[in-house]
Design an enzyme around this catalytic site. Structure first.
Site, PDB file in Angstrom:
ATOM      1  N   TYR A 166     -30.094  12.958   7.260  1.00 32.91           N
ATOM      2  CA  TYR A 166     -29.148  12.047   5.825  1.00 32.91           C
ATOM      3  C   TYR A 166     -30.263  12.639   4.571  1.00 32.91           C
ATOM      4  O   TYR A 166     -29.859  12.890   3.784  1.00 32.91           O
ATOM      5  CB  TYR A 166     -29.394  10.656   5.921  1.00 32.91           C
ATOM      6  CG  TYR A 166     -29.074  10.075   4.281  1.00 32.91           C
ATOM      7  CD1 TYR A 166     -27.425  10.163   4.433  1.00 32.91           C
ATOM      8  CD2 TYR A 166     -29.577   9.906   4.014  1.00 32.91           C
ATOM      9  CE1 TYR A 166     -27.296  10.093   2.962  1.00 32.91           C
ATOM     10  CE2 TYR A 166     -29.177   9.555   2.124  1.00 32.91           C
ATOM     11  CZ  TYR A 166     -27.831   9.280   1.796  1.00 32.91           C
ATOM     12  OH  TYR A 166     -27.684   9.132   1.170  1.00 32.91           O
ATOM     13  N   GLU A 215     -34.148   8.478  -2.787  1.00 32.33           N
ATOM     14  CA  GLU A 215     -33.251   8.385  -1.296  1.00 32.33           C
ATOM     15  C   GLU A 215     -34.207   7.990  -0.358  1.00 32.33           C
ATOM     16  O   GLU A 215     -33.681   6.918   0.724  1.00 32.33           O
ATOM     17  CB  GLU A 215     -33.846  10.130  -0.393  1.00 32.33           C
ATOM     18  CG  GLU A 215     -31.979  10.574  -1.736  1.00 32.33           C
ATOM     19  CD  GLU A 215     -30.896   9.667  -1.672  1.00 32.33           C
ATOM     20  OE1 GLU A 215     -30.111   9.395  -0.559  1.00 32.33           O
ATOM     21  OE2 GLU A 215     -30.018  10.238  -2.160  1.00 32.33           O
ATOM     22  N   ASP A 220     -23.301   8.768   3.241  1.00 31.91           N
ATOM     23  CA  ASP A 220     -24.171   7.206   3.646  1.00 31.91           C
ATOM     24  C   ASP A 220     -22.468   5.851   3.720  1.00 31.91           C
ATOM     25  O   ASP A 220     -21.835   6.279   3.948  1.00 31.91           O
ATOM     26  CB  ASP A 220     -25.406   6.561   2.016  1.00 31.91           C
ATOM     27  CG  ASP A 220     -24.354   6.873   1.095  1.00 31.91           C
ATOM     28  OD1 ASP A 220     -22.871   7.166   1.665  1.00 31.91           O
ATOM     29  OD2 ASP A 220     -24.835   6.591  -0.009  1.00 31.91           O
TER      30      ASP A 220
END
Ligand code: SF4
Length: 347
Positions: free
Chosen positions: A126, A43, A144
């Site tokens: 996020y 990520e 996203d």
């Protein structure tokens, strides 16, 4: 809502993309748990970088540092060199800080808790949501670029980004199921990456084609709306590439803070907003310098950069930086903009 999530999960069970950091849905059903280290590392690498670009980096990192404890014990310079070329170097510095915090504060295991994840260095909302859902199957919505596009389309949301983000997040949260939230998060991302693509969404084979409002109204290709970006300014600078007759190169490590912080680079001038009609800055070693034909052009998040490249062959003692031998340095250790300058010297 549960029906909608189920339709998508059924599609994901058949069409999930294969990625080196991912635990496929069949393996999860068989009892394999996702590896939080792999989820976190991927990520962080994927922020502002494509899946294709990240795969090799991810494989190299996890081969060299198989666990978060291995990464935490790595030399800073080794990690920065492996990261070279991925860009956004503050992420690499935070990666190390985070690995060390996981070891120091959590015994080398990522916490299965959204708030605790958020408290770690370099983990924003996020990434915390992505790790919570993908690694630990907690029902956190992940928003996203792919998910934004899918949400804008199924709800036919015409508010422009970035103002639309909270609206799209509310939709994403409402759709996130309690069962299999990790697979669901990855399924929406995959849908956006493979079916609900920016220019020509394949609505005919989409598992959400029936409820999708943008498909019904024919608005999909124009969504999501985006507020036009301001043109980026152009900055100018000079770098000095000095080569010793034995093949060593004069390099310096940039200060930890700021752009390209902690990375190796050529000594050079500041980068300024005005165009330069002659090389700028102070050469790092007193010798005869040649201006190379051509220039380096590189785009950062907030500006374009044009670099003049100076070249010299010398074994004089440098005022700044250090000559690194061929054993100590390879061009792949350089961030992309510095590698472009190196490449120009080879033409
Ligand atoms: S039906 Fe078309 S626009 Fe709607 S989510 Fe699916 S691919 Fe995207």
């Amino acid at each position: 809502m549960r029906e909608r999530a189920k339709d998508l999960l059924d599609w994901y069970d058949v069409h999930a993309r294969v990625m080196p950091w991912r635990t496929p849905p069949a393996d999860k059903r068989a009892g394999t748990r996702p590896n939080p280290y792999a989820v976190w590392l991927s990520e962080v690498m994927l922020q502002q970088t494509t899946v294709a670009a990240v795969k090799d980096y991810f494989t190299r990192f996890t081969t060299r540092w198989p666990t978060v404890a291995d990464l935490a014990a790595a030399e800073d310079g080794d990690v920065m060199a492996e990261w070279a070329g991925l860009g956004y170097y503050a992420r690499a510095r935070n990666l190390l800080k985070c690995a060390r915090a996981v070891v120091a504060q959590h015994g080398g295991r990522f916490p299965a808790d959204h708030a605790a994840l958020l408290a770690l260095p370099g983990i924003g909302p996020y990434t915390a949501a992505a790790i919570s859902s993908i690694a630990f199957d907690l029902p956190h919505a992940v928003l996203d670029g792919n998910v934004e596009r899918v949400m804008a389309r199924i709800y036919d949301e015409h508010t422009a980004l970035p103002a639309a983000k909270p609206i799209l997040m509310a939709h994403a949260e409402a759709l996130t199921p309690v069962e299999r939230p990790g697979d669901y998060a990855q399924a929406v991302m995959d849908l956006g990456a493979t079916i609900c693509t920016p220019k020509s969404p394949a609505c005919g084979i989409c598992p959400w084609r029936t409820p999708c409002l943008a498909r019904q109204r024919g608005t999909a290709p124009e969504l999501p709306k985006k507020t036009p970006k301001k043109a980026k300014p152009v900055r100018h600078g000079t770098v000095y590439v000095a080569r010793r007759p034995d093949g060593a190169y004069l390099l310096e490590r940039r200060p930890d803070r700021g752009l390209l912080g902690g990375m190796l680079g050529w000594p050079g001038s500041d980068w300024v907003d005005v165009s330069l009609d002659r090389p700028a800055g102070t050469p790092p070693v007193k010798t005869d310098w040649t201006v190379l034909q051509g220039e380096v052009r590189h785009t950062f998040t907030h500006f374009h950069l044009i670099l003049t490249v100076m070249l010299a062959e010398t074994d004089a003692e440098p005022d700044t930086g250090r000559f690194l031998t061929q054993a100590e340095f390879g061009p792949s250790d350089l961030p992309t903009v510095m590698r472009k300058a190196f490449d120009l010297t080879r033409h």
